[in-house]
Write a protein that holds these residues in place. Structure first.
Motif, PDB file in Angstrom:
ATOM      1  N   ARG A 284       8.824  12.182   6.878  1.00 21.44           N
ATOM      2  CA  ARG A 284       8.538  10.834   7.381  1.00 21.44           C
ATOM      3  C   ARG A 284       9.732   9.928   7.119  1.00 21.44           C
ATOM      4  O   ARG A 284      10.595  10.241   6.316  1.00 21.44           O
ATOM      5  CB  ARG A 284       7.281  10.255   6.708  1.00 21.44           C
ATOM      6  CG  ARG A 284       6.021  11.077   6.952  1.00 21.44           C
ATOM      7  CD  ARG A 284       4.848  10.539   6.164  1.00 21.44           C
ATOM      8  NE  ARG A 284       3.652  11.357   6.357  1.00 21.44           N
ATOM      9  CZ  ARG A 284       3.376  12.444   5.657  1.00 21.44           C
ATOM     10  NH1 ARG A 284       4.212  12.849   4.722  1.00 21.44           N
ATOM     11  NH2 ARG A 284       2.277  13.136   5.887  1.00 21.44           N
ATOM     12  N   GLY A 285       9.723   8.797   7.801  1.00 23.48           N
ATOM     13  CA  GLY A 285      10.785   7.822   7.622  1.00 23.48           C
ATOM     14  C   GLY A 285      10.392   6.762   6.602  1.00 23.48           C
ATOM     15  O   GLY A 285       9.598   6.999   5.698  1.00 23.48           O
ATOM     16  N   LEU A 286      10.970   5.578   6.762  1.00 24.91           N
ATOM     17  CA  LEU A 286      10.711   4.443   5.867  1.00 24.91           C
ATOM     18  C   LEU A 286      10.996   4.796   4.414  1.00 24.91           C
ATOM     19  O   LEU A 286      10.242   4.458   3.497  1.00 24.91           O
ATOM     20  CB  LEU A 286       9.263   3.947   6.013  1.00 24.91           C
ATOM     21  CG  LEU A 286       8.856   3.431   7.396  1.00 24.91           C
ATOM     22  CD1 LEU A 286       7.383   3.058   7.413  1.00 24.91           C
ATOM     23  CD2 LEU A 286       9.708   2.244   7.804  1.00 24.91           C
ATOM     24  N   ALA A 287      12.114   5.502   4.204  1.00 25.52           N
ATOM     25  CA  ALA A 287      12.491   5.906   2.847  1.00 25.52           C
ATOM     26  C   ALA A 287      13.931   5.523   2.541  1.00 25.52           C
ATOM     27  O   ALA A 287      14.639   6.253   1.831  1.00 25.52           O
ATOM     28  CB  ALA A 287      12.279   7.399   2.668  1.00 25.52           C
ATOM     29  N   GLY A 288      14.379   4.413   3.086  1.00 25.80           N
ATOM     30  CA  GLY A 288      15.747   3.981   2.829  1.00 25.80           C
ATOM     31  C   GLY A 288      16.756   4.967   3.389  1.00 25.80           C
ATOM     32  O   GLY A 288      16.605   5.491   4.488  1.00 25.80           O
TER      33      GLY A 288
ATOM     34  N   ALA B  82      10.237   8.529  -4.321  1.00 26.57           N
ATOM     35  CA  ALA B  82      10.920   7.504  -5.113  1.00 26.57           C
ATOM     36  C   ALA B  82      11.726   6.568  -4.212  1.00 26.57           C
ATOM     37  O   ALA B  82      11.708   5.346  -4.386  1.00 26.57           O
ATOM     38  CB  ALA B  82      11.844   8.160  -6.138  1.00 26.57           C
ATOM     39  N   SER B  83      12.417   7.151  -3.236  1.00 23.31           N
ATOM     40  CA  SER B  83      13.200   6.342  -2.303  1.00 23.31           C
ATOM     41  C   SER B  83      12.299   5.450  -1.456  1.00 23.31           C
ATOM     42  O   SER B  83      12.602   4.275  -1.209  1.00 23.31           O
ATOM     43  CB  SER B  83      14.033   7.258  -1.400  1.00 23.31           C
ATOM     44  OG  SER B  83      14.838   6.511  -0.521  1.00 23.31           O
ATOM     45  N   ARG B  84      11.163   6.009  -1.025  1.00 27.31           N
ATOM     46  CA  ARG B  84      10.220   5.207  -0.221  1.00 27.31           C
ATOM     47  C   ARG B  84       9.606   4.093  -1.069  1.00 27.31           C
ATOM     48  O   ARG B  84       9.438   2.971  -0.602  1.00 27.31           O
ATOM     49  CB  ARG B  84       9.136   6.108   0.357  1.00 27.31           C
ATOM     50  CG  ARG B  84       8.123   5.337   1.213  1.00 27.31           C
ATOM     51  CD  ARG B  84       7.165   6.263   1.947  1.00 27.31           C
ATOM     52  NE  ARG B  84       7.871   7.027   2.973  1.00 27.31           N
ATOM     53  CZ  ARG B  84       8.065   8.348   2.908  1.00 27.31           C
ATOM     54  NH1 ARG B  84       7.585   9.042   1.888  1.00 27.31           N
ATOM     55  NH2 ARG B  84       8.721   8.980   3.854  1.00 27.31           N
TER      56      ARG B  84
ATOM     57  N   ALA C 254       0.831  -1.204   0.000  1.00 27.55           N
ATOM     58  CA  ALA C 254       0.000   0.000   0.000  1.00 27.55           C
ATOM     59  C   ALA C 254       0.870   1.260   0.000  1.00 27.55           C
ATOM     60  O   ALA C 254       0.601   2.219  -0.742  1.00 27.55           O
ATOM     61  CB  ALA C 254      -0.925  -0.001   1.213  1.00 27.55           C
ATOM     62  N   MET C 255       1.935   1.264   0.808  1.00 24.56           N
ATOM     63  CA  MET C 255       2.830   2.418   0.858  1.00 24.56           C
ATOM     64  C   MET C 255       3.555   2.607  -0.467  1.00 24.56           C
ATOM     65  O   MET C 255       3.814   3.743  -0.891  1.00 24.56           O
ATOM     66  CB  MET C 255       3.833   2.245   2.000  1.00 24.56           C
ATOM     67  CG  MET C 255       3.218   2.291   3.386  1.00 24.56           C
ATOM     68  SD  MET C 255       4.436   2.138   4.711  1.00 24.56           S
ATOM     69  CE  MET C 255       5.326   3.677   4.530  1.00 24.56           C
ATOM     70  N   GLU C 256       3.890   1.520  -1.127  1.00 21.03           N
ATOM     71  CA  GLU C 256       4.541   1.590  -2.434  1.00 21.03           C
ATOM     72  C   GLU C 256       3.627   2.262  -3.455  1.00 21.03           C
ATOM     73  O   GLU C 256       4.059   3.123  -4.232  1.00 21.03           O
ATOM     74  CB  GLU C 256       4.906   0.182  -2.895  1.00 21.03           C
ATOM     75  CG  GLU C 256       5.586   0.127  -4.257  1.00 21.03           C
ATOM     76  CD  GLU C 256       5.833  -1.299  -4.723  1.00 21.03           C
ATOM     77  OE1 GLU C 256       6.085  -1.482  -5.927  1.00 21.03           O
ATOM     78  OE2 GLU C 256       5.758  -2.227  -3.885  1.00 21.03           O
TER      79      GLU C 256
ATOM     80  N   PRO D  21      16.464  24.168   8.845  1.00 20.30           N
ATOM     81  CA  PRO D  21      15.982  22.859   8.409  1.00 20.30           C
ATOM     82  C   PRO D  21      14.577  22.941   7.818  1.00 20.30           C
ATOM     83  O   PRO D  21      13.708  23.636   8.342  1.00 20.30           O
ATOM     84  CB  PRO D  21      15.982  22.042   9.708  1.00 20.30           C
ATOM     85  CG  PRO D  21      15.732  23.053  10.776  1.00 20.30           C
ATOM     86  CD  PRO D  21      16.326  24.352  10.302  1.00 20.30           C
ATOM     87  N   ILE D  22      14.384  22.225   6.729  1.00 25.78           N
ATOM     88  CA  ILE D  22      13.062  22.106   6.110  1.00 25.78           C
ATOM     89  C   ILE D  22      12.706  20.627   6.079  1.00 25.78           C
ATOM     90  O   ILE D  22      13.440  19.824   5.514  1.00 25.78           O
ATOM     91  CB  ILE D  22      13.052  22.689   4.682  1.00 25.78           C
ATOM     92  CG1 ILE D  22      13.409  24.177   4.713  1.00 25.78           C
ATOM     93  CG2 ILE D  22      11.698  22.491   4.020  1.00 25.78           C
ATOM     94  CD1 ILE D  22      13.496  24.823   3.346  1.00 25.78           C
ATOM     95  N   GLY D  23      11.597  20.284   6.724  1.00 30.19           N
ATOM     96  CA  GLY D  23      11.219  18.882   6.854  1.00 30.19           C
ATOM     97  C   GLY D  23      11.344  18.429   8.300  1.00 30.19           C
ATOM     98  O   GLY D  23      12.289  18.798   9.000  1.00 30.19           O
ATOM     99  N   LYS D  24      10.398  17.642   8.746  1.00 28.04           N
ATOM    100  CA  LYS D  24      10.343  17.206  10.137  1.00 28.04           C
ATOM    101  C   LYS D  24      11.604  16.461  10.544  1.00 28.04           C
ATOM    102  O   LYS D  24      12.135  16.665  11.639  1.00 28.04           O
ATOM    103  CB  LYS D  24       9.113  16.322  10.355  1.00 28.04           C
ATOM    104  CG  LYS D  24       8.910  15.890  11.802  1.00 28.04           C
ATOM    105  CD  LYS D  24       7.638  15.067  11.949  1.00 28.04           C
ATOM    106  CE  LYS D  24       7.444  14.614  13.398  1.00 28.04           C
ATOM    107  NZ  LYS D  24       6.220  13.796  13.551  1.00 28.04           N
ATOM    108  N   LYS D  25      12.109  15.604   9.679  1.00 28.75           N
ATOM    109  CA  LYS D  25      13.296  14.817  10.009  1.00 28.75           C
ATOM    110  C   LYS D  25      14.532  15.693  10.147  1.00 28.75           C
ATOM    111  O   LYS D  25      15.406  15.426  10.984  1.00 28.75           O
ATOM    112  CB  LYS D  25      13.529  13.735   8.941  1.00 28.75           C
ATOM    113  CG  LYS D  25      12.461  12.646   8.921  1.00 28.75           C
ATOM    114  CD  LYS D  25      12.420  11.896  10.236  1.00 28.75           C
ATOM    115  CE  LYS D  25      11.357  10.813  10.239  1.00 28.75           C
ATOM    116  NZ  LYS D  25      11.297  10.083  11.524  1.00 28.75           N
ATOM    117  N   ALA D  26      14.616  16.745   9.335  1.00 27.37           N
ATOM    118  CA  ALA D  26      15.749  17.675   9.447  1.00 27.37           C
ATOM    119  C   ALA D  26      15.680  18.452  10.751  1.00 27.37           C
ATOM    120  O   ALA D  26      16.696  18.640  11.434  1.00 27.37           O
ATOM    121  CB  ALA D  26      15.762  18.624   8.254  1.00 27.37           C
TER     122      ALA D  26
END
Length: 287
Positions: free
Chosen positions: A87-91, A240-242, A25-27, A118-123
Protein backbone atom coordinates in the motif's frame (compact mmCIF):
# COMPACT_ATOMS: atom_id res chain seq x y z
CA UNK A 1 -18.90 39.19 0.93
CA UNK A 2 -17.60 38.35 4.41
CA UNK A 3 -20.48 35.90 4.90
CA UNK A 4 -19.48 34.07 1.71
CA UNK A 5 -15.87 33.80 2.86
CA UNK A 6 -17.01 32.43 6.22
CA UNK A 7 -18.97 29.62 4.54
CA UNK A 8 -15.98 28.67 2.39
CA UNK A 9 -13.65 28.64 5.42
CA UNK A 10 -16.12 26.60 7.48
CA UNK A 11 -16.42 23.96 4.73
CA UNK A 12 -12.64 23.86 4.50
CA UNK A 13 -12.32 23.33 8.26
CA UNK A 14 -14.80 20.44 8.17
CA UNK A 15 -12.93 18.86 5.25
CA UNK A 16 -9.57 19.06 7.04
CA UNK A 17 -11.12 17.68 10.24
CA UNK A 18 -12.46 14.68 8.29
CA UNK A 19 -9.02 14.08 6.78
CA UNK A 20 -7.43 14.37 10.22
CA UNK A 21 -9.74 11.68 11.58
CA UNK A 22 -8.59 9.32 8.81
CA UNK A 23 -4.88 10.03 9.35
CA UNK A 24 -5.27 9.53 13.10
CA UNK A 25 -7.00 6.19 12.55
CA UNK A 26 -4.30 5.06 10.09
CA UNK A 27 -1.61 6.10 12.57
CA UNK A 28 -3.16 3.93 15.30
CA UNK A 29 -3.57 0.92 12.96
CA UNK A 30 0.05 1.23 11.79
CA UNK A 31 1.28 1.40 15.40
CA UNK A 32 -0.57 -1.81 16.26
CA UNK A 33 0.73 -3.68 13.20
CA UNK A 34 4.26 -2.39 13.81
CA UNK A 35 4.37 -3.86 17.31
CA UNK A 36 3.22 -7.30 16.13
CA UNK A 37 5.64 -7.35 13.18
CA UNK A 38 8.60 -6.41 15.37
CA UNK A 39 7.77 -9.20 17.83
CA UNK A 40 7.53 -11.67 14.93
CA UNK A 41 10.94 -10.64 13.59
CA UNK A 42 12.59 -10.84 17.03
CA UNK A 43 11.26 -14.38 17.56
CA UNK A 44 12.56 -15.68 14.22
CA UNK A 45 15.98 -14.01 14.12
CA UNK A 46 17.95 -16.23 16.61
CA UNK A 47 17.22 -19.46 14.71
CA UNK A 48 18.39 -18.17 11.35
CA UNK A 49 21.41 -16.45 12.89
CA UNK A 50 22.39 -19.89 14.26
CA UNK A 51 22.12 -21.37 10.75
CA UNK A 52 24.41 -18.67 9.37
CA UNK A 53 26.96 -19.20 12.16
CA UNK A 54 26.96 -22.94 11.39
CA UNK A 55 27.64 -22.27 7.70
CA UNK A 56 30.51 -19.97 8.63
CA UNK A 57 31.99 -22.60 10.96
CA UNK A 58 31.86 -25.25 8.23
CA UNK A 59 33.54 -22.93 5.76
CA UNK A 60 36.21 -21.87 8.25
CA UNK A 61 37.05 -25.45 9.21
CA UNK A 62 36.87 -26.77 5.63
CA UNK A 63 38.10 -23.90 3.45
CA UNK A 64 38.69 -26.11 0.40
CA UNK A 65 35.34 -27.87 0.21
CA UNK A 66 33.31 -27.21 -2.92
CA UNK A 67 29.65 -26.25 -2.99
CA UNK A 68 27.37 -24.92 -5.73
CA UNK A 69 26.35 -22.19 -3.29
CA UNK A 70 29.87 -20.76 -2.96
CA UNK A 71 31.00 -20.70 -6.58
CA UNK A 72 32.35 -17.35 -7.68
CA UNK A 73 30.04 -15.31 -9.86
CA UNK A 74 30.99 -14.24 -13.34
CA UNK A 75 29.48 -11.63 -15.64
CA UNK A 76 26.21 -13.39 -16.38
CA UNK A 77 22.66 -12.39 -15.56
CA UNK A 78 21.64 -11.41 -12.02
CA UNK A 79 18.42 -11.84 -10.07
CA UNK A 80 17.34 -9.00 -7.78
CA UNK A 81 14.71 -9.73 -5.14
CA UNK A 82 13.06 -6.39 -4.31
CA UNK A 83 10.68 -6.15 -1.35
CA UNK A 84 8.35 -3.15 -1.11
CA UNK A 85 4.95 -2.44 0.41
CA UNK A 86 1.47 -3.45 -0.65
CA UNK A 87 0.00 0.00 0.00
CA UNK A 88 0.96 3.63 -0.33
CA UNK A 89 0.73 6.55 2.11
CA UNK A 90 4.00 5.52 3.74
CA UNK A 91 6.23 8.48 2.99
CA UNK A 92 9.39 7.57 1.06
CA UNK A 93 9.31 3.92 2.11
CA UNK A 94 8.82 2.41 -1.36
CA UNK A 95 10.84 4.97 -3.32
CA UNK A 96 13.95 4.51 -1.16
CA UNK A 97 14.26 0.79 -1.86
CA UNK A 98 13.50 1.33 -5.57
CA UNK A 99 16.29 3.93 -5.80
CA UNK A 100 18.77 1.56 -4.14
CA UNK A 101 17.82 -1.28 -6.47
CA UNK A 102 18.00 0.99 -9.54
CA UNK A 103 21.52 2.09 -8.61
CA UNK A 104 22.56 -1.57 -8.49
CA UNK A 105 20.82 -2.30 -11.80
CA UNK A 106 22.83 0.48 -13.41
CA UNK A 107 26.05 -0.98 -11.96
CA UNK A 108 25.23 -4.40 -13.41
CA UNK A 109 24.66 -3.02 -16.91
CA UNK A 110 20.97 -2.14 -17.10
CA UNK A 111 17.69 -4.02 -17.31
CA UNK A 112 18.98 -6.50 -19.91
CA UNK A 113 21.42 -7.87 -17.34
CA UNK A 114 18.91 -8.45 -14.55
CA UNK A 115 15.66 -10.21 -13.77
CA UNK A 116 13.45 -8.99 -10.94
CA UNK A 117 11.54 -10.96 -8.34
CA UNK A 118 9.24 -8.35 -6.78
CA UNK A 119 7.58 -8.95 -3.42
CA UNK A 120 4.77 -6.55 -2.57
CA UNK A 121 2.09 -4.97 -4.73
CA UNK A 122 3.99 -1.70 -5.16
CA UNK A 123 7.13 -3.52 -6.32
CA UNK A 124 5.15 -5.55 -8.86
CA UNK A 125 3.46 -2.43 -10.23
CA UNK A 126 6.74 -0.49 -10.34
CA UNK A 127 8.70 -3.05 -12.38
CA UNK A 128 5.81 -4.15 -14.59
CA UNK A 129 5.21 -0.55 -15.61
CA UNK A 130 8.88 -0.12 -16.59
CA UNK A 131 9.04 -3.30 -18.65
CA UNK A 132 11.41 -5.40 -16.53
CA UNK A 133 11.44 -9.17 -16.88
CA UNK A 134 9.80 -10.59 -13.74
CA UNK A 135 10.98 -14.07 -12.79
CA UNK A 136 7.98 -14.38 -10.44
CA UNK A 137 5.88 -12.04 -8.33
CA UNK A 138 4.34 -12.12 -4.87
CA UNK A 139 1.74 -9.71 -3.50
CA UNK A 140 0.07 -9.23 -0.13
CA UNK A 141 2.19 -11.77 1.73
CA UNK A 142 4.53 -9.75 3.97
CA UNK A 143 1.95 -9.01 6.67
CA UNK A 144 1.10 -12.64 7.39
CA UNK A 145 4.02 -14.50 5.81
CA UNK A 146 4.72 -17.99 7.13
CA UNK A 147 7.85 -20.12 6.89
CA UNK A 148 6.17 -22.34 4.29
CA UNK A 149 5.59 -19.34 2.02
CA UNK A 150 9.14 -18.10 2.57
CA UNK A 151 10.41 -21.58 1.72
CA UNK A 152 8.47 -21.53 -1.55
CA UNK A 153 10.07 -18.23 -2.52
CA UNK A 154 13.50 -19.50 -1.47
CA UNK A 155 13.13 -22.57 -3.69
CA UNK A 156 12.29 -20.37 -6.68
CA UNK A 157 15.50 -18.44 -5.95
CA UNK A 158 17.86 -21.35 -5.22
CA UNK A 159 16.89 -23.65 -8.10
CA UNK A 160 17.79 -21.33 -11.02
CA UNK A 161 21.07 -20.42 -9.31
CA UNK A 162 22.11 -24.07 -9.04
CA UNK A 163 21.18 -24.58 -12.71
CA UNK A 164 23.39 -21.64 -13.68
CA UNK A 165 20.60 -19.38 -14.88
CA UNK A 166 21.89 -16.59 -12.64
CA UNK A 167 25.45 -15.77 -11.66
CA UNK A 168 24.43 -13.81 -8.57
CA UNK A 169 21.29 -13.13 -6.60
CA UNK A 170 20.76 -10.12 -4.34
CA UNK A 171 18.09 -8.97 -1.93
CA UNK A 172 16.78 -5.41 -1.49
CA UNK A 173 14.48 -4.43 1.34
CA UNK A 174 13.98 -1.84 4.09
CA UNK A 175 15.58 -2.68 7.41
CA UNK A 176 13.77 -1.70 10.59
CA UNK A 177 16.26 0.20 12.76
CA UNK A 178 13.84 1.98 15.08
CA UNK A 179 10.31 3.39 14.96
CA UNK A 180 11.86 6.61 13.65
CA UNK A 181 14.55 5.19 11.35
CA UNK A 182 14.13 2.71 8.49
CA UNK A 183 16.99 2.12 6.03
CA UNK A 184 16.91 0.61 2.53
CA UNK A 185 19.61 -2.08 2.38
CA UNK A 186 20.93 -4.74 0.02
CA UNK A 187 22.32 -8.18 0.86
CA UNK A 188 23.85 -10.89 -1.28
CA UNK A 189 21.85 -14.10 -1.29
CA UNK A 190 23.99 -16.27 -3.56
CA UNK A 191 26.82 -17.05 -3.71
CA UNK A 192 26.90 -17.17 0.08
CA UNK A 193 29.05 -14.57 1.79
CA UNK A 194 30.83 -15.45 5.03
CA UNK A 195 31.94 -13.50 8.06
CA UNK A 196 35.52 -12.29 7.85
CA UNK A 197 36.08 -13.10 11.50
CA UNK A 198 34.57 -16.01 13.39
CA UNK A 199 35.09 -17.15 16.96
CA UNK A 200 36.36 -20.72 16.96
CA UNK A 201 34.46 -23.20 19.06
CA UNK A 202 36.35 -25.16 21.71
CA UNK A 203 35.42 -28.54 20.23
CA UNK A 204 35.19 -29.12 16.51
CA UNK A 205 31.78 -30.54 15.59
CA UNK A 206 31.47 -33.71 13.52
CA UNK A 207 29.11 -33.41 10.57
CA UNK A 208 27.37 -36.47 9.10
CA UNK A 209 27.49 -37.60 6.35
CA UNK A 210 29.97 -34.76 5.61
CA UNK A 211 30.50 -31.07 6.25
CA UNK A 212 29.73 -30.29 2.62
CA UNK A 213 26.46 -32.22 2.66
CA UNK A 214 25.35 -30.44 5.84
CA UNK A 215 26.33 -27.11 4.35
CA UNK A 216 24.34 -27.73 1.15
CA UNK A 217 21.36 -28.78 3.26
CA UNK A 218 21.53 -25.66 5.43
CA UNK A 219 21.86 -23.04 2.67
CA UNK A 220 18.28 -23.30 1.30
CA UNK A 221 16.96 -23.01 4.85
CA UNK A 222 19.19 -20.03 5.44
CA UNK A 223 17.83 -18.38 2.27
CA UNK A 224 14.34 -19.14 3.57
CA UNK A 225 15.26 -17.33 6.77
CA UNK A 226 16.60 -14.32 4.88
CA UNK A 227 13.38 -14.06 2.87
CA UNK A 228 11.21 -14.50 5.95
CA UNK A 229 13.19 -12.04 8.04
CA UNK A 230 13.42 -9.38 5.32
CA UNK A 231 9.68 -9.60 4.59
CA UNK A 232 8.84 -9.17 8.27
CA UNK A 233 11.43 -6.41 8.64
CA UNK A 234 10.11 -4.67 5.54
CA UNK A 235 6.54 -4.86 6.79
CA UNK A 236 7.55 -3.42 10.16
CA UNK A 237 9.41 -0.63 8.36
CA UNK A 238 6.38 0.06 6.19
CA UNK A 239 4.14 0.42 9.24
CA UNK A 240 6.67 2.64 11.02
CA UNK A 241 7.02 4.83 7.94
CA UNK A 242 3.24 5.03 7.52
CA UNK A 243 2.76 5.87 11.17
CA UNK A 244 5.32 8.68 10.92
CA UNK A 245 3.73 9.96 7.71
CA UNK A 246 0.24 9.90 9.20
CA UNK A 247 1.48 11.56 12.39
CA UNK A 248 3.02 14.36 10.34
CA UNK A 249 -0.18 14.63 8.28
CA UNK A 250 -2.26 14.88 11.47
CA UNK A 251 0.04 17.58 12.86
CA UNK A 252 -0.18 19.53 9.59
CA UNK A 253 -3.96 19.17 9.59
CA UNK A 254 -4.10 20.45 13.17
CA UNK A 255 -2.01 23.49 12.22
CA UNK A 256 -4.20 24.10 9.18
CA UNK A 257 -7.37 23.92 11.30
CA UNK A 258 -5.89 26.46 13.73
CA UNK A 259 -4.98 28.78 10.86
CA UNK A 260 -8.41 28.41 9.23
CA UNK A 261 -10.15 28.96 12.57
CA UNK A 262 -8.22 32.20 12.98
CA UNK A 263 -9.24 33.26 9.47
CA UNK A 264 -12.86 32.33 10.24
CA UNK A 265 -12.87 34.36 13.44
CA UNK A 266 -11.42 37.37 11.63
CA UNK A 267 -14.01 37.08 8.87
CA UNK A 268 -16.75 36.74 11.49
CA UNK A 269 -15.47 39.78 13.34
CA UNK A 270 -15.34 41.74 10.09
CA UNK A 271 -18.93 40.69 9.34
CA UNK A 272 -20.11 41.81 12.79
CA UNK A 273 -18.25 45.10 12.45
CA UNK A 274 -19.81 45.67 9.03
CA UNK A 275 -23.31 44.98 10.39
CA UNK A 276 -22.78 47.39 13.32
CA UNK A 277 -21.48 50.03 10.94
CA UNK A 278 -24.52 49.60 8.71
CA UNK A 279 -26.92 49.85 11.68
CA UNK A 280 -25.19 52.98 13.00
CA UNK A 281 -25.15 54.47 9.54
CA UNK A 282 -28.85 53.74 9.10
CA UNK A 283 -29.70 55.25 12.48
CA UNK A 284 -27.76 58.44 11.69
CA UNK A 285 -29.44 58.85 8.33
CA UNK A 286 -32.88 58.39 9.96
CA UNK A 287 -32.19 61.35 12.26
Amino acid sequence: MASGNMKVIKRRIKSVESTMQITKAMELVASSKLRKAKEKADRARPYFNALYDTMCEIQAENPRFLSPFTRKSGEGKSLLVVIAGDRGLAGGFNNNVFKLAQARIDELGGRDKVDILPIGKKAVEFYEKRGYNLMAQYQNICESIKIVEAEEIAESIVEPYIKGVYEREELFYTEFVSPITQTAVSKQLLPVEFKTELKKSKALPIYEPSAGAVFNHIVPRYITGMIFGSCVDSFASEQASRRNAMENASDNASEMISSLSLMYNRARQASITQEITEIVGGANSAE
